[in-house]
Design a protein around this motif. Sequence first.
Motif, PDB file in Angstrom:
ATOM      1  N   ALA A  26       0.825  -1.222   0.000  1.00 56.27           N
ATOM      2  CA  ALA A  26       0.000   0.000   0.000  1.00 56.27           C
ATOM      3  C   ALA A  26       0.854   1.264   0.000  1.00 56.27           C
ATOM      4  N   ARG A  27       1.906   1.275   0.843  1.00 51.81           N
ATOM      5  CA  ARG A  27       2.789   2.448   0.876  1.00 51.81           C
ATOM      6  C   ARG A  27       4.208   1.944   1.175  1.00 51.81           C
ATOM      7  N   PRO A  28       5.186   2.317   0.379  1.00 51.34           N
ATOM      8  CA  PRO A  28       6.496   1.671   0.493  1.00 51.34           C
ATOM      9  C   PRO A  28       7.497   2.270   1.484  1.00 51.34           C
ATOM     10  N   LEU A  49      -1.336  18.782   2.908  1.00 53.63           N
ATOM     11  CA  LEU A  49      -1.683  19.745   3.962  1.00 53.63           C
ATOM     12  C   LEU A  49      -1.845  19.120   5.356  1.00 53.63           C
ATOM     13  N   GLN A  50      -0.981  18.151   5.635  1.00 56.15           N
ATOM     14  CA  GLN A  50      -1.062  17.518   6.965  1.00 56.15           C
ATOM     15  C   GLN A  50      -0.851  18.531   8.093  1.00 56.15           C
ATOM     16  N   GLY A  51       0.004  19.531   7.833  1.00 57.41           N
ATOM     17  CA  GLY A  51       0.290  20.526   8.882  1.00 57.41           C
ATOM     18  C   GLY A  51      -0.900  21.443   9.099  1.00 57.41           C
ATOM     19  N   ALA A  86      14.214   9.322   6.736  1.00 63.46           N
ATOM     20  CA  ALA A  86      13.214   9.638   5.705  1.00 63.46           C
ATOM     21  C   ALA A  86      11.973  10.188   6.403  1.00 63.46           C
ATOM     22  N   ASN A  87      11.479  11.285   5.902  1.00 67.66           N
ATOM     23  CA  ASN A  87      10.225  11.851   6.412  1.00 67.66           C
ATOM     24  C   ASN A  87       9.559  12.640   5.285  1.00 67.66           C
ATOM     25  N   LYS A  88       8.396  13.161   5.562  1.00 62.53           N
ATOM     26  CA  LYS A  88       7.583  13.861   4.552  1.00 62.53           C
ATOM     27  C   LYS A  88       8.405  14.829   3.715  1.00 62.53           C
TER      28      LYS A  88
HETATM   29  O1  MRU Z   1       2.270  10.853   3.912  1.00 57.93           O
HETATM   30  P1  MRU Z   1       2.036  10.781   5.391  1.00 57.93           P
HETATM   31  O2  MRU Z   1       1.050  11.749   5.894  1.00 57.93           O
HETATM   32  O3  MRU Z   1       1.750   9.368   5.819  1.00 57.93           O
HETATM   33  O4  MRU Z   1       3.436  11.175   5.989  1.00 57.93           O
HETATM   34  C1  MRU Z   1       3.569  11.172   7.375  1.00 57.93           C
HETATM   35  C2  MRU Z   1       4.877  11.679   7.833  1.00 57.93           C
HETATM   36  O5  MRU Z   1       5.737  12.023   7.057  1.00 57.93           O
HETATM   37  C3  MRU Z   1       5.105  11.660   9.304  1.00 57.93           C
HETATM   38  O6  MRU Z   1       5.976  12.674   9.685  1.00 57.93           O
HETATM   39  C4  MRU Z   1       5.724  10.305   9.693  1.00 57.93           C
HETATM   40  O7  MRU Z   1       4.954   9.251   9.190  1.00 57.93           O
HETATM   41  C5  MRU Z   1       5.870  10.166  11.138  1.00 57.93           C
HETATM   42  S1  MRU Z   1       4.325   9.982  11.930  1.00 57.93           S
HETATM   43  C6  MRU Z   1       4.569   9.785  13.567  1.00 57.93           C
END
Ligand code: MRU
Length: 362
Positions: free
Chosen positions: A105-107, A212-214, A263-265
Amino acid sequence: MTLSQDHLPIKAPLSGASYSAVELAPENDRVWMLEQRELPDHERYLEMTDVATIEAGIRDMVVRGAPAIGIAAAYGMVLAAGACRQGDQAYLRALQDAGALLKGARPTAVNLAWAIDEMLALAAKHASADPASRVEQMASRARDIHRADVEACRTMGKLGAERVPDGATILTHCNAGALATGGYGTALGVIRAAHEAGKKVKVLADETRPYLQGARLTSWELHRDGIPVEVITDNMAAHFFQRGEISLAVVGSDRIARNGDVANKIGTYGVACLARLHDRPFYVAAPWSTVDMKCASGEAIPIEQRASREVTVIAGKSFAPDGVNARYPGFDVTPARLVSAIFTERGAVDPVCEDSMQRLAR
Ligand code: MRU
């Protein structure tokens, strides 16, 4: 089937909060996901009864955030166990197929594969037990994964909060909060713990284009908890660093390599560069389930590539000419040398390097 807040089926979410990204019904036959794509406008839960729907919920980001998608997948494996009446090899094959579907689903978030492997290890041990007891055991393990994540968030939150000065203005990127975890949050766990310790903190939340998660999620959570928060567009962060308004940055992670690369957003690397240029700490908070010791460095981390239209189309309207595509890597990699410390439930990785990672891995 969808449920509004009035029908909120989770009277007591595992985290103890008044909302939850994902929960398993007490009967172990349904999963409820908070429809995060509709926040902050609507607080609505989707009810899911099979693995295919859980997989779609993860892929389409009804639920998102590395630990939360791991928990959702673990609950999906409970549904897969419930759907299989056969024993032994047929049961194992059914669960392996479910696991493979969910893993795809998500890599980038390693928590997803980690949680599925935990569930498959249990399935291998009880394949010949009766179906009802198999489901009970799977549900119990999945809830343990969920509970342990909340516990880990609280532990790393306290650890990280020690480095947050009273009066700090904290920049965060994306949403690494209760919505992205079993509850409480990683980066937002650090902020919550500082707030709970009586420190006067305020938060600048990067809007985090394009999802727009933030703007939608981090501000929703913090505002609900009474923690002062302002949203900035991603391209304003440099300005606020330059003016000396930001004391530190803290973010979550989807995968941390053995050498401490994170790795992060997408956009996180830019925040880390700015923090270094302006001599401010850049912290990462993540549970150990986000660490991938098999991954030597950030170069080996798979980066999710998402659809062009998620960038070009905003609220149903396209902002790019027909025939022009957008690039959308979902994540970027911040090199270990830019990370001041990583807070985990096992302790702080500081300095951030392979030796410190190995010390905590033991
Ligand atoms: O694409 P998303 O919204 O799943 O990305 C989430 C992030 O990048 C979060 O910072 C990361 O998963 C850490 S969540 C505790």
